[in-house]
Design an enzyme around this catalytic site. Structure first.
Site, mmCIF file in Angstrom:
data_model
loop_
_atom_site.group_PDB
_atom_site.id
_atom_site.type_symbol
_atom_site.label_atom_id
_atom_site.label_comp_id
_atom_site.label_asym_id
_atom_site.label_seq_id
_atom_site.Cartn_x
_atom_site.Cartn_y
_atom_site.Cartn_z
ATOM 1 N N TYR A 142 37.208 41.282 31.478
ATOM 2 C CA TYR A 142 36.187 40.452 32.124
ATOM 3 C C TYR A 142 36.867 39.277 32.808
ATOM 4 O O TYR A 142 37.695 38.587 32.198
ATOM 5 C CB TYR A 142 35.164 39.940 31.102
ATOM 6 C CG TYR A 142 34.069 39.114 31.734
ATOM 7 C CD1 TYR A 142 33.182 39.696 32.642
ATOM 8 C CD2 TYR A 142 33.928 37.756 31.453
ATOM 9 C CE1 TYR A 142 32.173 38.938 33.244
ATOM 10 C CE2 TYR A 142 32.924 37.003 32.044
ATOM 11 C CZ TYR A 142 32.050 37.597 32.933
ATOM 12 O OH TYR A 142 31.056 36.847 33.522
ATOM 13 N N ASP A 234 44.716 36.469 32.626
ATOM 14 C CA ASP A 234 43.487 35.702 32.553
ATOM 15 C C ASP A 234 43.368 35.171 31.124
ATOM 16 O O ASP A 234 42.988 35.880 30.208
ATOM 17 C CB ASP A 234 42.288 36.592 32.924
ATOM 18 C CG ASP A 234 40.976 35.818 32.919
ATOM 19 O OD1 ASP A 234 40.986 34.647 32.488
ATOM 20 O OD2 ASP A 234 39.954 36.385 33.337
ATOM 21 N N LYS A 263 37.193 27.464 29.928
ATOM 22 C CA LYS A 263 36.720 27.201 28.572
ATOM 23 C C LYS A 263 37.387 25.973 27.923
ATOM 24 O O LYS A 263 37.065 24.862 28.305
ATOM 25 C CB LYS A 263 36.843 28.478 27.735
ATOM 26 C CG LYS A 263 35.971 29.561 28.382
ATOM 27 C CD LYS A 263 35.664 30.771 27.578
ATOM 28 C CE LYS A 263 34.587 31.577 28.320
ATOM 29 N NZ LYS A 263 34.906 32.922 28.669
HETATM 30 C C1 LIG Z 1 34.591 33.419 30.208
HETATM 31 C C2 LIG Z 1 35.613 34.174 30.968
HETATM 32 C C3 LIG Z 1 35.656 34.159 32.382
HETATM 33 C C4 LIG Z 1 34.592 33.497 33.200
HETATM 34 O O1 LIG Z 1 34.557 32.139 33.040
HETATM 35 P P1 LIG Z 1 33.232 31.338 33.486
HETATM 36 O O2 LIG Z 1 33.572 29.904 33.223
HETATM 37 O O3 LIG Z 1 32.124 31.876 32.651
HETATM 38 O O4 LIG Z 1 33.025 31.618 34.931
HETATM 39 C C5 LIG Z 1 36.705 34.795 33.010
HETATM 40 N N1 LIG Z 1 37.667 35.431 32.305
HETATM 41 C C6 LIG Z 1 37.651 35.470 30.963
HETATM 42 C C7 LIG Z 1 38.759 36.165 30.248
HETATM 43 C C8 LIG Z 1 36.624 34.861 30.251
HETATM 44 O O5 LIG Z 1 36.607 34.939 28.911
#
Ligand SMILES: *Cc1c(COP(=O)(O)O)cnc(C)c1O
Length: 445
Positions: A142, A234, A263
């Site tokens: 994701y 990521d 985050k």
């Molecule tokens: C939460 C998340 C995102 C997206 O971040 P947002 O601040 O919700 O746009 C992207 N990559 C990973 C791995 C995530 O856990």
């Protein structure tokens, strides 16, 4: 539990907010509870019900709901001095210096406003730097709500995973199974010269928490280097959570070219960031040709919260505490599962945890992982534990969501709303909280 107030708020929300929520995952069935306030490791809803919280904002809240004193005072003073300016501030530099000092891959960093914005910018950067278009991602990975990664299918048969994205976008993305050496090799053999980057979470953190098998991240590092493609980690969810201040890349000892963050680095405020080698990062405008910009980027309140958050972690026993409780929880759940549901898999590492309702397993669990699936080849469960998105998809998702989650909630334990999203222990959680949680697991599993 009484939920009258939440139900009536949800009714109002449904007429002015699509689906009643501002992020899809919050729409729990039959309706979400509306939060009134946080209190340490707990949240209190609009009807006054208290829950022990393991959603923790879906990742950012390393300290739970009470800001440590230095964070609170930095946030208050930056907010009251005028929230933002459209001119640079010292705290952005301090935050950038901190991240560059601790994270192996980061020499420079550009702050943005969400994890999604970070991965969008990272993909554009990789394309700009390499002059190539294709991006390899992991099935079940994701990277936020962005066009290049919301795809499904397999190499040669890729489609957008949501309405609203042109097929032609999906044609530039190649999803492969995580932990599968053969498919990535085939993809690079066929398209190596067109691949700008492999974009992956070092741990699948939004799909049941799947750890890399031995050598997989190293293999991604090798194959990208060999073909002149970038390796982008990521770390929006793992950053400053797994591996402490060096992040998951430090824990696994694999250094990507570019890293995305979000985050935790915003200390509870909206944030994202792209970090990496200077030579690559300087391709961003204004120093380079890859356009990147944002009204709120490097927002002083966010930067102050994020910087103080990380500094507090550097100066206190934060990771020691959350990782110890995380391990205690995973160990405890593993024991319960062994007795009551031996086919289920406890996953997670550091302060992340989840129980996956996998089916089947070996008759003898002697020598199995005791505190969360580690993808150890000598574990008797090795053939059965989830290794990629399809293994997670095959688990009992409906049961998890419709029965397990609801019953935990009724017992005052707030878990993330489906089988896919990770759960987190915070610095505010205590040993007593863990014991109470294990009692609830024992009753519900
Ligand atoms: C939460 C998340 C995102 C997206 O971040 P947002 O601040 O919700 O746009 C992207 N990559 C990973 C791995 C995530 O856990």
């Amino acid at each position: 539990m009484n939920h009258d107030e939440s139900r009536s708020l949800y009714d109002r929300a449904l007429s002015v907010i699509p689906g009643g929520v501002n992020s899809s995952v919050r729409a729990t069935r039959p309706y979400p509870f509306f939060v009134e306030r946080g209190d340490g490791a707990h949240v209190v809803d609009a009807d006054g019900n208290r829950y022990l919280d393991y959603a923790m904002g879906y990742g950012p809240l390393l300290y739970g709901h009470d800001m440590p004193d230095p964070v609170r005072s930095a946030v208050q003073s930056h907010a009251s001095e005028g929230p933002m300016y459209g001119a640079p501030t010292e705290v952005e530099v301090e935050h950038a210096e901190f991240v560059a000092r601790h994270v192996p891959s980061v020499e420079m960093i550009r702050f943005v406003n969400s994890g999604t914005e970070a991965t969008v910018s990272a993909v554009r950067l990789a394309r700009g730097y390499t002059g190539r278009d294709k991006i390899v991602v992991m099935q079940g990975g994701y990277h936020g709500a962005q066009e290049s990664t919301l795809v499904e299918g397999e190499p040669g048969d890729v489609h957008p995973s949501t309405s609203g994205i042109p097929e032609s976008f999906a044609e530039q993305t190649i999803p492969v199974p995580f932990n599968d050496f053969e498919t990535i090799n085939q993809v690079f053999e066929a398209h190596g010269e067109d691949i700008a980057a492999v974009l992956t979470e070092p741990i699948l953190g939004n799909n049941g928490i799947v750890l890399p098998v031995d050598g997989y991240l190293e293999h991604l590092r090798d194959v990208t280097e060999e073909h002149g493609s970038l390796l982008v980690f990521d770390e929006v969810i793992t950053g400053f959570r797994v591996g402490g201040l060096q992040c998951a890349q430090g824990k696994f000892g694999v250094t990507p070219d570019v890293t995305t963050f979000g985050k935790i680095i915003g200390g509870g405020f909206p944030v994202g960031a792209v970090g990496g080698k200077s030579e690559i990062l300087e391709q961003f405008s204004p120093s380079g040709p890859v356009f990147q910009s944002g009204t709120f980027s490097g927002h002083p309140v966010t930067m102050a919260a994020g910087y103080e958050y990380l500094k507090f972690a550097a100066e206190n026993d934060v990771y020691e505490h959350v990782n110890r409780l995380g391990e205690k929880l995973r160990r405890g759940i593993t024991d319960i599962v062994e007795d009551q549901a031996p086919s289920y898999t406890v996953v997670g590492t550091d302060s992340m945890f989840k129980t996956i309702f996998t089916r089947g397993g070996p008759p003898d669990l002697d020598g199995a992982c005791e505190a969360g699936c580690e993808q150890r080849p000598d574990c008797p469960r090795y053939e059965h534990c989830p290794k990629d998105a399809s293994d997670i998809a095959d688990a009992e998702t409906e049961r998890w969501e419709r029965i397990f989650w609801q019953e935990m909630k009724e017992r005052g334990i707030f878990l993330t709303a489906n089988q896919f999203e990770s759960q987190f222990v915070s610095y505010a959680h205590t040993d007593e909280d863990i014991e109470e949680t294990l009692e609830a697991y024992k009753e519900v599993l």
